[in-house]
Design a protein around this motif. Structure first.
Motif, mmCIF file in Angstrom:
data_model
loop_
_atom_site.group_PDB
_atom_site.id
_atom_site.type_symbol
_atom_site.label_atom_id
_atom_site.label_comp_id
_atom_site.label_asym_id
_atom_site.label_seq_id
_atom_site.Cartn_x
_atom_site.Cartn_y
_atom_site.Cartn_z
ATOM 1 N N LYS A 20 -99.754 62.147 70.861
ATOM 2 C CA LYS A 20 -98.290 62.162 70.962
ATOM 3 C C LYS A 20 -97.779 62.059 69.538
ATOM 4 O O LYS A 20 -97.993 61.046 68.878
ATOM 5 C CB LYS A 20 -97.786 61.002 71.809
ATOM 6 C CG LYS A 20 -96.307 61.058 72.113
ATOM 7 C CD LYS A 20 -95.940 59.962 73.098
ATOM 8 C CE LYS A 20 -94.514 60.111 73.571
ATOM 9 N NZ LYS A 20 -94.174 59.073 74.566
ATOM 10 N N TYR A 53 -100.084 61.598 84.365
ATOM 11 C CA TYR A 53 -99.122 60.589 83.919
ATOM 12 C C TYR A 53 -98.858 60.728 82.419
ATOM 13 O O TYR A 53 -97.711 60.733 81.969
ATOM 14 C CB TYR A 53 -99.661 59.193 84.250
ATOM 15 C CG TYR A 53 -98.915 58.062 83.594
ATOM 16 C CD1 TYR A 53 -97.826 57.458 84.217
ATOM 17 C CD2 TYR A 53 -99.297 57.586 82.339
ATOM 18 C CE1 TYR A 53 -97.131 56.427 83.610
ATOM 19 C CE2 TYR A 53 -98.612 56.550 81.723
ATOM 20 C CZ TYR A 53 -97.532 55.973 82.359
ATOM 21 O OH TYR A 53 -96.850 54.953 81.749
ATOM 22 N N LEU A 54 -99.928 60.824 81.633
ATOM 23 C CA LEU A 54 -99.771 60.933 80.178
ATOM 24 C C LEU A 54 -98.979 62.190 79.808
ATOM 25 O O LEU A 54 -98.094 62.139 78.951
ATOM 26 C CB LEU A 54 -101.135 60.924 79.490
ATOM 27 C CG LEU A 54 -101.887 59.589 79.542
ATOM 28 C CD1 LEU A 54 -103.326 59.770 79.057
ATOM 29 C CD2 LEU A 54 -101.173 58.515 78.737
ATOM 30 N N GLU A 55 -99.298 63.297 80.439
ATOM 31 C CA GLU A 55 -98.579 64.543 80.147
ATOM 32 C C GLU A 55 -97.099 64.425 80.517
ATOM 33 O O GLU A 55 -96.242 64.901 79.776
ATOM 34 C CB GLU A 55 -99.249 65.718 80.854
ATOM 35 C CG GLU A 55 -100.574 66.076 80.210
ATOM 36 C CD GLU A 55 -101.350 67.164 80.925
ATOM 37 O OE1 GLU A 55 -101.034 67.473 82.104
ATOM 38 O OE2 GLU A 55 -102.276 67.696 80.309
ATOM 39 N N ARG A 56 -96.789 63.760 81.629
ATOM 40 C CA ARG A 56 -95.380 63.550 82.011
ATOM 41 C C ARG A 56 -94.654 62.664 80.996
ATOM 42 O O ARG A 56 -93.430 62.720 80.890
ATOM 43 C CB ARG A 56 -95.285 62.888 83.394
ATOM 44 C CG ARG A 56 -95.493 63.830 84.549
ATOM 45 C CD ARG A 56 -95.081 63.227 85.880
ATOM 46 N NE ARG A 56 -95.568 61.882 86.126
ATOM 47 C CZ ARG A 56 -96.744 61.579 86.658
ATOM 48 N NH1 ARG A 56 -97.585 62.534 87.007
ATOM 49 N NH2 ARG A 56 -97.082 60.318 86.855
ATOM 50 N N HIS A 57 -95.409 61.850 80.264
ATOM 51 C CA HIS A 57 -94.813 60.950 79.280
ATOM 52 C C HIS A 57 -94.953 61.471 77.839
ATOM 53 O O HIS A 57 -94.898 60.690 76.889
ATOM 54 C CB HIS A 57 -95.414 59.552 79.425
ATOM 55 C CG HIS A 57 -94.897 58.848 80.645
ATOM 56 N ND1 HIS A 57 -95.447 59.032 81.890
ATOM 57 C CD2 HIS A 57 -93.843 58.013 80.807
ATOM 58 C CE1 HIS A 57 -94.775 58.312 82.760
ATOM 59 N NE2 HIS A 57 -93.789 57.687 82.140
ATOM 60 N N GLY A 58 -95.135 62.765 77.697
ATOM 61 C CA GLY A 58 -95.083 63.393 76.382
ATOM 62 C C GLY A 58 -96.376 63.463 75.608
ATOM 63 O O GLY A 58 -96.389 63.847 74.438
ATOM 64 N N TYR A 59 -97.501 63.106 76.214
ATOM 65 C CA TYR A 59 -98.799 63.201 75.551
ATOM 66 C C TYR A 59 -99.405 64.570 75.818
ATOM 67 O O TYR A 59 -99.142 65.189 76.847
ATOM 68 C CB TYR A 59 -99.771 62.133 76.077
ATOM 69 C CG TYR A 59 -99.429 60.725 75.679
ATOM 70 C CD1 TYR A 59 -100.045 60.131 74.585
ATOM 71 C CD2 TYR A 59 -98.508 59.976 76.405
ATOM 72 C CE1 TYR A 59 -99.746 58.826 74.222
ATOM 73 C CE2 TYR A 59 -98.197 58.675 76.048
ATOM 74 C CZ TYR A 59 -98.827 58.103 74.961
ATOM 75 O OH TYR A 59 -98.527 56.823 74.602
ATOM 76 N N ASP A 65 -106.031 52.472 74.234
ATOM 77 C CA ASP A 65 -105.254 52.111 75.419
ATOM 78 C C ASP A 65 -106.177 51.910 76.611
ATOM 79 O O ASP A 65 -107.277 52.476 76.670
ATOM 80 C CB ASP A 65 -104.272 53.230 75.790
ATOM 81 C CG ASP A 65 -103.224 53.508 74.726
ATOM 82 O OD1 ASP A 65 -103.210 52.814 73.691
ATOM 83 O OD2 ASP A 65 -102.414 54.427 74.941
ATOM 84 N N THR A 96 -104.164 59.800 85.756
ATOM 85 C CA THR A 96 -103.812 59.312 84.423
ATOM 86 C C THR A 96 -103.468 60.465 83.489
ATOM 87 O O THR A 96 -102.488 60.393 82.738
ATOM 88 C CB THR A 96 -104.957 58.468 83.833
ATOM 89 O OG1 THR A 96 -105.154 57.325 84.674
ATOM 90 C CG2 THR A 96 -104.653 58.020 82.414
ATOM 91 N N HIS A 145 -100.018 51.441 82.296
ATOM 92 C CA HIS A 145 -100.496 51.870 80.980
ATOM 93 C C HIS A 145 -100.361 50.697 80.016
ATOM 94 O O HIS A 145 -99.282 50.142 79.852
ATOM 95 C CB HIS A 145 -99.653 53.062 80.521
ATOM 96 C CG HIS A 145 -100.075 53.638 79.211
ATOM 97 N ND1 HIS A 145 -99.295 54.543 78.534
ATOM 98 C CD2 HIS A 145 -101.177 53.469 78.438
ATOM 99 C CE1 HIS A 145 -99.904 54.900 77.416
ATOM 100 N NE2 HIS A 145 -101.033 54.252 77.337
#
Length: 120
Positions: free
Chosen positions: A43, A17-23, A97, A14, A113
């Motif tokens: 983010k 995943y979050l880092e790949r999505h800009g978090y 979330d 997770t 997510h």
């Protein structure tokens, strides 16, 4: 594989995943007397308090279904501690979330997510 190891691997998947999505991950396993939050991520001006639930299947229902009202209240109280400790009260938008992580064969992960899964 025991549930603790599975849970830790789901949390790592997770975070990735979050880092790949800009978090940007601010904290993992943030613990205070009232409870624990698996991941705190930011983010832009948004701070997301993320509960991660990892499962091998749906035998016991979806992972998100296990985030009961009582668990939500503990997460909310813990989030307030986090914001106070970092002097972020009234300085950012907050969201709660849930991330469902399904362990698939050969070490693969399916991640679902759910932004804004519950409110204060």
């Amino acid at each position: 594989m025991n549930n603790k190891i599975l849970g830790n691997q789901g949390e790592q998947a997770t975070a990735d995943y979050l880092e790949r999505h800009g978090y940007r991950v601010l904290a993992r396993n943030f613990r205070v007397p009232v409870g624990e939050i698996d991941i705190v991520a930011a983010k832009q001006e948004l701070v997301a308090f993320v509960e991660v639930k990892t499962r091998r299947g749906l035998r016991c229902g979806t992972p998100a279904q296990s985030v009961t009202y009582h668990k939500q209240q503990k997460i909310i109280q813990t989030a307030r501690w986090f914001l106070r400790q970092r002097h972020l009260e009234d300085k950012c938008l907050c969201r709660f979330d849930v991330v469902e992580v399904y362990a698939l064969p050969e070490g693969q992960w399916e991640i679902h997510h759910i932004p804004g899964a519950f409110e204060t």
